[in-house]
Design an enzyme around this catalytic site. Sequence first.
Site, PDB file in Angstrom:
ATOM      1  N   LYS A 186      -8.047   2.213  -7.670  1.00  0.00           N
ATOM      2  CA  LYS A 186      -7.481   1.969  -9.009  1.00  0.00           C
ATOM      3  C   LYS A 186      -8.597   1.680 -10.026  1.00  0.00           C
ATOM      4  O   LYS A 186      -8.618   2.249 -11.111  1.00  0.00           O
ATOM      5  CB  LYS A 186      -6.479   0.806  -8.941  1.00  0.00           C
ATOM      6  CG  LYS A 186      -5.341   1.071  -7.961  1.00  0.00           C
ATOM      7  CD  LYS A 186      -4.373  -0.087  -7.842  1.00  0.00           C
ATOM      8  CE  LYS A 186      -4.944  -1.365  -7.311  1.00  0.00           C
ATOM      9  NZ  LYS A 186      -5.307  -1.365  -5.871  1.00  0.00           N
ATOM     10  N   ARG A 242       3.170  -6.923  -8.977  1.00  0.00           N
ATOM     11  CA  ARG A 242       2.770  -6.914  -7.573  1.00  0.00           C
ATOM     12  C   ARG A 242       3.861  -7.451  -6.666  1.00  0.00           C
ATOM     13  O   ARG A 242       3.674  -7.525  -5.453  1.00  0.00           O
ATOM     14  CB  ARG A 242       1.544  -7.796  -7.432  1.00  0.00           C
ATOM     15  CG  ARG A 242       0.353  -7.076  -6.835  1.00  0.00           C
ATOM     16  CD  ARG A 242      -0.795  -8.050  -6.879  1.00  0.00           C
ATOM     17  NE  ARG A 242      -1.913  -7.651  -6.096  1.00  0.00           N
ATOM     18  CZ  ARG A 242      -3.003  -7.095  -6.612  1.00  0.00           C
ATOM     19  NH1 ARG A 242      -3.057  -6.779  -7.883  1.00  0.00           N
ATOM     20  NH2 ARG A 242      -4.023  -6.844  -5.834  1.00  0.00           N
ATOM     21  N   ARG A 250     -17.636  -1.352  -0.229  1.00  0.00           N
ATOM     22  CA  ARG A 250     -17.674  -1.453  -1.703  1.00  0.00           C
ATOM     23  C   ARG A 250     -18.750  -2.438  -2.169  1.00  0.00           C
ATOM     24  O   ARG A 250     -18.947  -3.496  -1.567  1.00  0.00           O
ATOM     25  CB  ARG A 250     -16.319  -1.928  -2.232  1.00  0.00           C
ATOM     26  CG  ARG A 250     -16.371  -2.233  -3.731  1.00  0.00           C
ATOM     27  CD  ARG A 250     -15.032  -2.362  -4.359  1.00  0.00           C
ATOM     28  NE  ARG A 250     -14.241  -3.466  -3.806  1.00  0.00           N
ATOM     29  CZ  ARG A 250     -13.005  -3.728  -4.183  1.00  0.00           C
ATOM     30  NH1 ARG A 250     -12.413  -2.982  -5.090  1.00  0.00           N
ATOM     31  NH2 ARG A 250     -12.343  -4.732  -3.641  1.00  0.00           N
ATOM     32  N   ARG A 286     -17.707  -8.306  -2.972  1.00  0.00           N
ATOM     33  CA  ARG A 286     -16.721  -9.289  -3.441  1.00  0.00           C
ATOM     34  C   ARG A 286     -16.352 -10.239  -2.299  1.00  0.00           C
ATOM     35  O   ARG A 286     -16.296  -9.831  -1.141  1.00  0.00           O
ATOM     36  CB  ARG A 286     -15.453  -8.549  -3.921  1.00  0.00           C
ATOM     37  CG  ARG A 286     -15.431  -8.331  -5.417  1.00  0.00           C
ATOM     38  CD  ARG A 286     -14.358  -7.398  -5.884  1.00  0.00           C
ATOM     39  NE  ARG A 286     -12.993  -7.663  -5.421  1.00  0.00           N
ATOM     40  CZ  ARG A 286     -11.921  -7.005  -5.862  1.00  0.00           C
ATOM     41  NH1 ARG A 286     -12.066  -6.071  -6.800  1.00  0.00           N
ATOM     42  NH2 ARG A 286     -10.730  -7.264  -5.405  1.00  0.00           N
TER      43      ARG A 286
END
Length: 225
Positions: free
Chosen positions: A17, A92, A131, A164
């Site tokens: 996204k 969500r 990532r 992250r």
Amino acid sequence: MAAQLNLILFGPPGAGKGTQAERLCDDFQLPFISTGDMLRGHVKDETDLGQKAKEYMDAGDLVPDELILAMVRERLLEDDARDGFILDGFPRNADQATALDEQLSDLGRRVTAALLIDVPDEEVIRRLSGRRVCTEAGHNYHIEFDPPKHDDVCDQDGSELIQRDDDKPEVIEHRLGVYHEKTQPLVEYYDEQGLMRRIDGTRAAADVHGHIRAVIATLRLEEDV
Ligand code: AP5
């Protein structure tokens, strides 16, 4: 009132996204509103909301609705969202979807479409564990699929690339569980209203981008925007 594009972009964690957001922002005159990015901004600035949200985010749990709903309600009232928006990461769960419908209805608006970027769990795990994000502006990389030119340095702004906190293996698994339990039921919710558009998120990022652009262009024609 002129027709609007009030769009929701959703899908499992790591579906791409944020990656698509960077591309879509350049294509359409619509603000891209990511609740994850907004929350990370609050955490970075150590606001009251950021301090309350951090422990939920680090654990991979949803931040309580009352905090999220107030934040989104205010954001959607800003001037740039008057003619439409692309929402990422919201709604969500069922209560957030109802709250969004109610707010839009109060404003004489409605959701135009929900775009699902669909990716299986094993691909999510591969993507999130590789990532890396930049500390300055959150630009996304992947150590295998989209590596930076220089290790641990953002190509776009030169800041450091980090992993992250919620991309640790045990947290990724938990986030996936939360997605399947709380967020996936929204597919049916928007399907029943004829608003769901499915995008195959397993393809290369450029192909996913092309598909989303085509879907939005079609919606524009249908809505006569
Ligand atoms: P949020 O930031 O929304 O996280 P998420 O939905 O889990 O999504 P991600 O940002 O992890 O993934 P993405 O789909 O953007 O993938 P990306 O493009 O980076 O939320 C974080 C937390 O905030 C939540 O856990 C929750 O605590 C809280 N929160 C947020 N909204 C909330 C709400 N409404 N209610 C309650 N709590 C809320 O891509 C992933 C990787 O894959 C990258 O490395 C990228 O380079 C790579 N990649 C992307 N596309 C491709 C492709 N096509 N092929 C190969 N690799 C690709």
